[in-house]
Design a protein around this motif. Sequence first.
Motif, short mmCIF file in Angstrom:
data_model
loop_
_atom_site.label_atom_id
_atom_site.label_comp_id
_atom_site.label_asym_id
_atom_site.label_seq_id
_atom_site.Cartn_x
_atom_site.Cartn_y
_atom_site.Cartn_z
N GLU A 1 0.82 -1.22 0.00
CA GLU A 1 0.00 0.00 0.00
C GLU A 1 0.85 1.26 0.00
O GLU A 1 0.72 2.12 0.88
N PRO A 2 1.73 1.41 -1.00
CA PRO A 2 2.53 2.64 -1.06
C PRO A 2 1.64 3.85 -1.29
O PRO A 2 0.56 3.75 -1.85
N THR A 3 2.11 4.99 -0.84
CA THR A 3 1.34 6.22 -1.01
C THR A 3 1.32 6.60 -2.49
O THR A 3 2.12 6.12 -3.29
N VAL A 4 0.40 7.48 -2.82
CA VAL A 4 0.30 7.99 -4.18
C VAL A 4 1.62 8.64 -4.59
O VAL A 4 2.10 8.46 -5.70
N ARG A 5 2.22 9.35 -3.67
CA ARG A 5 3.50 10.00 -3.94
C ARG A 5 4.58 8.98 -4.27
O ARG A 5 5.35 9.15 -5.21
N ASP A 6 4.65 7.90 -3.47
CA ASP A 6 5.65 6.85 -3.72
C ASP A 6 5.45 6.20 -5.08
O ASP A 6 6.42 5.93 -5.79
N VAL A 7 4.20 5.93 -5.44
CA VAL A 7 3.93 5.31 -6.74
C VAL A 7 4.33 6.26 -7.86
O VAL A 7 4.95 5.85 -8.84
N ALA A 8 4.01 7.55 -7.71
CA ALA A 8 4.39 8.54 -8.73
C ALA A 8 5.91 8.60 -8.87
O ALA A 8 6.43 8.69 -9.99
N LEU A 9 6.63 8.53 -7.77
CA LEU A 9 8.09 8.54 -7.83
C LEU A 9 8.62 7.29 -8.53
O LEU A 9 9.57 7.35 -9.30
N ARG A 10 7.99 6.14 -8.26
CA ARG A 10 8.39 4.89 -8.92
C ARG A 10 8.13 4.93 -10.42
O ARG A 10 8.75 4.20 -11.17
N CYS A 11 7.19 5.79 -10.84
CA CYS A 11 6.91 5.96 -12.27
C CYS A 11 7.94 6.84 -12.95
O CYS A 11 7.84 7.10 -14.15
N GLY B 1 8.51 10.05 -12.64
CA GLY B 1 8.06 11.38 -13.02
C GLY B 1 7.29 11.42 -14.33
O GLY B 1 7.04 12.50 -14.87
N ARG B 2 6.89 10.25 -14.84
CA ARG B 2 6.18 10.23 -16.12
C ARG B 2 4.69 10.53 -15.97
O ARG B 2 4.03 10.84 -16.95
N ILE B 3 4.15 10.38 -14.76
CA ILE B 3 2.77 10.79 -14.50
C ILE B 3 2.71 11.49 -13.14
O ILE B 3 3.56 11.27 -12.28
N SER B 4 1.71 12.32 -12.96
CA SER B 4 1.58 13.11 -11.73
C SER B 4 0.95 12.29 -10.61
O SER B 4 0.34 11.24 -10.85
N ARG B 5 1.06 12.83 -9.41
CA ARG B 5 0.40 12.18 -8.27
C ARG B 5 -1.11 12.17 -8.46
O ARG B 5 -1.77 11.20 -8.08
N ASP B 6 -1.66 13.23 -9.03
CA ASP B 6 -3.11 13.28 -9.29
C ASP B 6 -3.53 12.15 -10.22
O ASP B 6 -4.56 11.51 -10.00
N THR B 7 -2.73 11.91 -11.24
CA THR B 7 -3.05 10.84 -12.19
C THR B 7 -2.96 9.48 -11.52
O THR B 7 -3.82 8.62 -11.73
N VAL B 8 -1.94 9.29 -10.70
CA VAL B 8 -1.82 8.02 -9.96
C VAL B 8 -3.05 7.82 -9.08
O VAL B 8 -3.63 6.73 -9.05
N HIS B 9 -3.47 8.88 -8.39
CA HIS B 9 -4.65 8.77 -7.53
C HIS B 9 -5.89 8.43 -8.34
O HIS B 9 -6.70 7.60 -7.94
N ARG B 10 -6.05 9.07 -9.52
CA ARG B 10 -7.21 8.77 -10.36
C ARG B 10 -7.19 7.32 -10.82
O ARG B 10 -8.25 6.69 -10.92
#
Length: 90
Positions: A29-39, A41-50
Amino acid sequence: MPIRKPVVADPVLAALLAELRLLHVTAGEPTVRDVALRCGGRISRDTVHRVLAADRAPRWHNLELVVRALGGDAHRFHELWVAARAADPR
């Protein structure tokens, strides 16, 4: 902030979203921020959350990045995504 888990009536889409949520839990259950960092920087935190809080099939590119960031099999998710998109009347 916890990720919202909407109720989805379409069983095909519900299966896709359930697999995504299971993958998220399995990844710790990584945070939205962690998932965005693992991406990378190719997608935003907002997009990960969506993507993680979706009530319909997200764009494939976004879903693929999130699945890969969570350590999942993108090919398996692509099959689920195609079925969900085919069943979506929108």
